[in-house]
Structure formats: C-alpha cells, structure tokens
Design a protein around this motif. Structure first.
Motif, mmCIF file in Angstrom:
data_model
loop_
_atom_site.group_PDB
_atom_site.id
_atom_site.type_symbol
_atom_site.label_atom_id
_atom_site.label_comp_id
_atom_site.label_asym_id
_atom_site.label_seq_id
_atom_site.Cartn_x
_atom_site.Cartn_y
_atom_site.Cartn_z
ATOM 1 N N ASP A 145 -35.007 -27.086 71.415
ATOM 2 C CA ASP A 145 -35.495 -28.325 72.026
ATOM 3 C C ASP A 145 -35.474 -28.317 73.553
ATOM 4 O O ASP A 145 -34.856 -29.180 74.185
ATOM 5 N N HIS B 299 -38.173 -28.794 75.369
ATOM 6 C CA HIS B 299 -39.107 -29.861 75.783
ATOM 7 C C HIS B 299 -39.635 -29.626 77.194
ATOM 8 O O HIS B 299 -39.615 -30.538 78.034
ATOM 9 N N ASP C 189 -39.603 -27.137 69.394
ATOM 10 C CA ASP C 189 -39.755 -28.065 70.510
ATOM 11 C C ASP C 189 -39.566 -27.339 71.842
ATOM 12 O O ASP C 189 -38.860 -27.812 72.735
ATOM 13 N N HIS D 256 -42.892 -31.173 68.371
ATOM 14 C CA HIS D 256 -43.463 -31.400 69.709
ATOM 15 C C HIS D 256 -44.409 -30.278 70.146
ATOM 16 O O HIS D 256 -45.095 -30.427 71.162
ATOM 17 N N HIS E 2 -34.154 -30.246 66.594
ATOM 18 C CA HIS E 2 -34.820 -31.528 66.366
ATOM 19 C C HIS E 2 -33.963 -32.691 66.847
ATOM 20 O O HIS E 2 -34.360 -33.406 67.757
ATOM 21 N N HIS F 177 -31.118 -34.154 69.089
ATOM 22 C CA HIS F 177 -30.739 -33.609 70.387
ATOM 23 C C HIS F 177 -29.247 -33.570 70.646
ATOM 24 O O HIS F 177 -28.807 -33.078 71.680
HETATM 25 FE FE LIG Z 1 -36.779 -32.299 70.177
#
Ligand SMILES: [Fe+2]
Ligand SMILES: [Fe+2]
Length: 283
Positions: free
Chosen positions: A17, A19, A50, A83, A204, A206
């Motif tokens: 993640d 991002h 992500d 994402h 997924h 956080h």
């Molecule tokens: Fe995420």
C-alpha cells in the motif's frame, strides 16, 4: 568425516500500500523506504498491492523509477491491489491475465493471487474478489512448492475479519455493504493452505496486524498485514533458512517518520463511495 552443510540465512521484506500519487511527500516516503530496504540487505522484497493511488501509468512509472534497483536485479515481486485498477488500470496487466501465478527465487516460493475484480475499476468499490476456482488454483500451486523453500501466499485484500479503521468502514459494515469486508472466501483459503505454506502476506487495510494460526497441522501458518508502508515508514523483515522462518520478524524503519495521511487519504473516497451507495439504494 561428513561435511556439515549449512543452509544460507535469507531475508524477505514485506511492503504494501504505497499509494504513490506523484506528490513530493509520496515520492520522498517511497524513496526513504527503498533506502531502508537496501540498508536491510533483504534478499527479496514483496509488495502486496496498491502500489499506485489511482491506477495511472504515470504513477506506475514513478514506482518503476524509484524501485528500479530492486526491479533490475529481480528482487521485487508485486501483485495488484484495488487502487491499481481504476484510471488506466495499470494493475490489470501485472498478472498476465492469471488469477494465480507462482514466482520462485532462491529459498522462497510465492503463490501470487489477484484478489481484484472488474468492480475495482470503480475507484469507490474497494472490496476484493476470490472465487472457489482461484482457491483451488492456489492449492494446485502449493502442490508444486519446493520442500526447502519458504512458501508464502501473496494477496492484496485481507483474508480474515479485521477491525474497521474508520467511520465510513464501520458504517459500511453496519449497512451490510462489502466495502470493508474481508474476502468472502478468505477463511476458506486460509483453511486450505494451512499446513501447506508458512505465510499469507497481504495489505489493503493500512494498519498492520498479524495472526498466528494453530500449529496442530505441524507447520505454523502466520498471516501478516503490512499496512501502508509509506504511511508507517516501516516494513517487516523475515529471516528464514531451509524453508522455515527463524524467530519473529523485525520492523525496519525508514528515515521518514510515520505520517498521519491514512485518515485524510481514505476518508474522502470512502465517504464518496457511501454517498454513491446511498444514492443507488434510494433511486
Ligand atoms: Fe490501500
Ligand atoms: Fe486496497
């Protein structure tokens, strides 16, 4: 006199993640993580989805640019998260059209699972998808795992229920929407891989967490959520040898402090999702 053969000590880093959203803050966090990974001397790195924030090609290019030292040496394995599917759907191509594929590197064997679905092309539909066919493909992939390798299932979405991390997630659960739910066949997947692999690594959610499942099957199964590595500024490092984990994983910290981005970063899209759902329910 017989020679005592010693299996090499190996290390595996787990991140998730990121991002990456092209902001200077996001770039700096990712760069600091890369430096920390290199300092940790991890043999291999896994990234459980992500990677990008909106699935754009430019975000993915930024990921490739920053993590080139690992990618160029074949030391990074990654899978898509929800994402990575909206926008230009960069994550849609990462599994070569497969829901399950395997990656083998010295001392490790990964069963990579794509838990995203077409519904994730909608930025606000974040839940995962796992079919019985995919679970059976994971089992088949485990049949081929080398005996002397550490075996890990990589999947983006959480496989077991986890506490909601925000008000919108709590509300979605209360309303019976899938937004915050674990994979519908997640527990089935865990039951079927238990005793046949060492790790389930996911992201997924956080906030990091871990679950150790009972060892009655003879081979402990540990489920780890890395959390958002860029938000946390840290990642877990596992030591292993001869196909078995050694001790507890250690947290490795980057030079970037933990940042309180999670709330602002996710609450707005989650609220927009809830508004969309409410609209669909009313009309
Ligand atoms: Fe995420
Ligand atoms: Fe996600």
């Amino acid at each position: 006199m017989p020679t005592l053969l010693r299996m090499p000590l190996r290390t595996l880093a787990h991140l998730s993640d990121l991002h990456l959203d092209l902001s200077p803050d996001s770039d700096a966090s990712a760069q600091a993580l890369l430096s920390a990974v290199q300092a940790s001397r991890a043999d291999h790195v896994v990234l459980t989805g992500d990677l990008t924030h909106q699935g754009s090609r430019e975000e993915y290019r930024r990921f490739v640019d920053i993590f080139a030292p690992l990618l160029d040496t074949g030391r990074l394995t990654f899978i898509p998260g929800n994402h990575d599917r909206p926008g230009e759907d960069v994550g849609g191509a990462w599994m070569d059209g497969l829901k399950v594929r395997t990656v083998e590197r010295p001392g490790v064997y990964f069963v990579c699972v794509d838990s995203t679905g077409e519904h994730n092309r909608n930025y606000f539909a974040s839940h995962g998808e796992l079919s019985l066919d995919t679970v059976e493909r994971v089992e088949a992939a485990l049949d081929a795992a080398p005996r002397d390798s550490l075996v890990a299932v990589l999947v983006h979405h959480h496989v077991l229920p986890l506490p909601e991390e925000s008000f919108p997630e709590r509300l979605a659960t209360r309303m019976g929407w899938p937004h915050a739910s674990e994979l519908s066949l997640g527990a089935e997947l865990v039951a079927r891989v238990q005793g046949r692999c060492d790790l389930v690594l996911h992201g997924h959610r956080h906030q990091p967490c871990e679950t150790v499942l009972d060892t009655a099957h003879g081979r402990p199964l540990r489920v780890f959520n890395a959390g958002s590595s860029t938000d946390l500024g840290r990642f877990r490092l596992f030591q292993h040898s001869d196909g078995r984990l050694l001790g507890e994983p250690q947290w490795c910290h980057s030079t970037q402090p933990e940042r309180p981005r999670t709330a602002g970063h996710n609450v707005r899209p989650a609220l927009q999702y809830l508004v969309t759902q409410l609209g669909m329910a009313l009309f």
